[in-house]
Enzyme design. Structure first.
Site, PDB file in Angstrom:
ATOM      1  N   HIS A 100       0.841  -1.200   0.000  1.00  0.00           N
ATOM      2  CA  HIS A 100       0.000   0.000   0.000  1.00  0.00           C
ATOM      3  C   HIS A 100       0.871   1.243   0.000  1.00  0.00           C
ATOM      4  CE1 HIS A 100       0.360   1.280   4.288  1.00  0.00           C
ATOM      5  NE2 HIS A 100       0.380   0.000   4.587  1.00  0.00           N
ATOM      6  N   ASP A 102      -0.506   4.443   0.696  1.00  0.00           N
ATOM      7  CA  ASP A 102      -1.044   5.489   1.560  1.00  0.00           C
ATOM      8  C   ASP A 102      -0.320   5.478   2.905  1.00  0.00           C
ATOM      9  OD1 ASP A 102      -2.507   2.923   1.797  1.00  0.00           O
ATOM     10  OD2 ASP A 102      -3.571   3.921   3.431  1.00  0.00           O
ATOM     11  N   ASP A 134       6.170   1.923   6.970  1.00  0.00           N
ATOM     12  CA  ASP A 134       4.792   1.473   6.716  1.00  0.00           C
ATOM     13  C   ASP A 134       4.217   2.186   5.503  1.00  0.00           C
ATOM     14  OD1 ASP A 134       2.326   0.305   7.021  1.00  0.00           O
ATOM     15  OD2 ASP A 134       1.704   1.580   8.679  1.00  0.00           O
ATOM     16  N   GLU A 168      -5.286   1.440   2.614  1.00  0.00           N
ATOM     17  CA  GLU A 168      -5.111   0.311   3.537  1.00  0.00           C
ATOM     18  C   GLU A 168      -5.251   0.755   4.984  1.00  0.00           C
ATOM     19  OE1 GLU A 168      -3.070  -2.444   6.267  1.00  0.00           O
ATOM     20  OE2 GLU A 168      -2.578  -0.340   5.840  1.00  0.00           O
ATOM     21  N   GLU A 169      -4.746   1.941   5.279  1.00  0.00           N
ATOM     22  CA  GLU A 169      -4.722   2.405   6.663  1.00  0.00           C
ATOM     23  C   GLU A 169      -6.121   2.648   7.225  1.00  0.00           C
ATOM     24  OE1 GLU A 169      -2.241   2.327   8.471  1.00  0.00           O
ATOM     25  OE2 GLU A 169      -0.428   2.626   7.297  1.00  0.00           O
ATOM     26  N   GLU A 192       4.408  -5.747   4.144  1.00  0.00           N
ATOM     27  CA  GLU A 192       4.286  -4.976   5.387  1.00  0.00           C
ATOM     28  C   GLU A 192       5.518  -5.203   6.271  1.00  0.00           C
ATOM     29  OE1 GLU A 192       2.133  -2.844   6.467  1.00  0.00           O
ATOM     30  OE2 GLU A 192       0.150  -3.229   5.627  1.00  0.00           O
TER      31      GLU A 192
END
Length: 418
Positions: A100, A102, A134, A168-169, A192
């Site tokens: 991801h 974001d 992240d 995703e967050e 991740e």
């Protein structure tokens, strides 16, 4: 055993380009719900095209997606969002590499070491900044792995895919839309941060909101009223007891954690005047979903605990707490027992130079793993960085971990697809 072809792929990993890619990505301030979130997807689509991948870069139909009964939720406003999938070869991919783009907001800029959370500063072989851990470090490693495979001119027996996603967050809109568009595969690795371990399972999480009613009156005659703050106290005690109960017998993959299924109250708002007894308290928090537990069952356990607490209180019995579930729905997710993806990843990480066989453990947080798992795609997580530094003002990633993961992904991809 590392074959001659695999050694060539490992040698083709371009460390300098990976670091440069990571720096460029981090400098795109792709906070959830901002235009830069889509800028990051533009960057990914362009980079994957440069590598010769067939790229699908499309605008998400947000009204249709959010109206879907299975939509996992969204915690920020978006007027647009974009998907990005790159593939080498046609057919069902033997492996999906997912990341991801974001990131969460940076918070107080004064708390960052140089005052700029998107500077991508490198010091002592560590890159600092929002998203380094992240999980743009993982995205850069994925791109580096693809670049090495392409540079070696390897013919793939099965297609290889890259999914970069947004949102995703705050729920997983990007992965939900990507899977809904028909992009599946035989297996998926999500890059991740895993602190050197391999994570084949994630507990889930839900966001709850409690509205507790009181009775307003002047503070000088407070006994005529009912303080919503005072009525939160027995509710908070019930939540603490619920957390204890739900952590008595954690799943074996989560037993290494101090709390496998945390429950925390994150915000409390009450009152509108110092000399008025508050007639409303609103509390929001995060509630852990146990591995393998249906979301509906988790909600029922929470709501029952609150109902029982209300029944014991004279005021709350007649004015029960209102419970709602805003935000993202993070179910739990688990790699099927015995699936070869786990051993394949452990072997690839070891052959790529890990100092020891990675530890296998579960994560207490939600991720897109559960969406791929729910779609029937065996999925695990292995990536650079430590989740302890995710969302923090000292977020960083060791560049050696990023480069090692690029080599791991390249080996895994070659072994599963070539």
């Amino acid at each position: 055993m590392v074959s001659e072809v695999e050694r060539a792929v490992l040698a083709a990993v371009d460390d300098g380009r990976i670091v440069a890619d990571l720096r460029e990505l981090v400098r795109i301030p792709s906070v959830d719900g901002t235009p830069a979130e889509n800028d990051a997807q533009v960057w990914c689509a362009q980079r994957l095209r440069e590598l010769g991948m067939e790229v699908d870069h499309w605008p998400l139909d947000l009204p249709a997606i959010t109206a879907d009964p299975e939509f996992p939720g969204m915690e920020v406003e978006r007027t647009q969002a974009w998907g990005c999938v790159g593939t080498l070869g046609r057919g069902t991919p033997g492996l999906i590499l997912n990341g991801h783009v974001d990131v969460v907001p940076a918070g107080d800029l004064a708390l960052w070491p140089d005052g700029d959370p998107f500077s991508a500063t490198v010091s002592d072989a560590v890159m600092w900044g929002r998203g380094t851990c992240d999980m743009k470090g993982g995205v850069a490693a994925i791109i580096g792995a693809i670049a090495a495979i392409v540079a070696c001119g390897i013919t793939l027996r099965k297609p290889l895919a890259v999914h970069t996603v947004v949102g995703e967050e705050d729920g997983g809109v990007g992965a939900f839309a990507t899977l809904g568009r028909g992009y599946h595969g035989e297996a998926c690795l999500i890059a991740e941060p895993t602190a050197g371990g391999v994570i084949p399972a994630n507990a889930g999480s839900l966001t709850f909101r409690l509205e507790i009613a009181g009775l307003a009156t002047h503070g000088s005659t407070r006994t005529r009223g009912v303080s919503a703050i005072a009525k939160f106290e027995p509710i908070h005690q019930a939540l603490q007891a619920l957390e204890i109960e739900r952590n008595r017998d954690p799943h074996p993959l989560l037993k290494h954690l101090e709390l496998a299924n945390p429950l925390s109250v994150g915000t409390i708002r009450a009152g509108d005047w110092a000399s008025t007894v508050p007639d409303l308290l609103v509390a929001e928090g995060r509630y852990g979903v146990r591995l393998g537990e249906p979301v509906a069952d988790a909600r029922q356990a929470f709501e029952q605990a609150i109902a029982e607490a209300c029944e014991k209180d004279d005021w709350l019995r007649d004015h029960p707490v209102k419970i709602t579930w805003p935000g993202g729905v993070f179910a739990s997710g688990l790699l099927p027992e015995g699936d070869p993806l786990l051993d394949d990843t452990l072997q690839a990480a070891t052959d790529a130079g890990a100092t020891a066989v990675p530890e296998v453990k579960g994560g207490p947080y939600g991720s897109d793993l559960r969406q791929y798992a729910a779609a029937g795609i065996p999925t695990l997580q292995y990536g650079p960085g430590d989740v302890r530094y995710a969302h923090a003002t000292d977020e960083h990633v060791a560049l050696a971990e990023v480069l090692h993961c690029a080599r791991t992904y390249a080996l895994l991809a070659v072994r599963r697809c070539a």
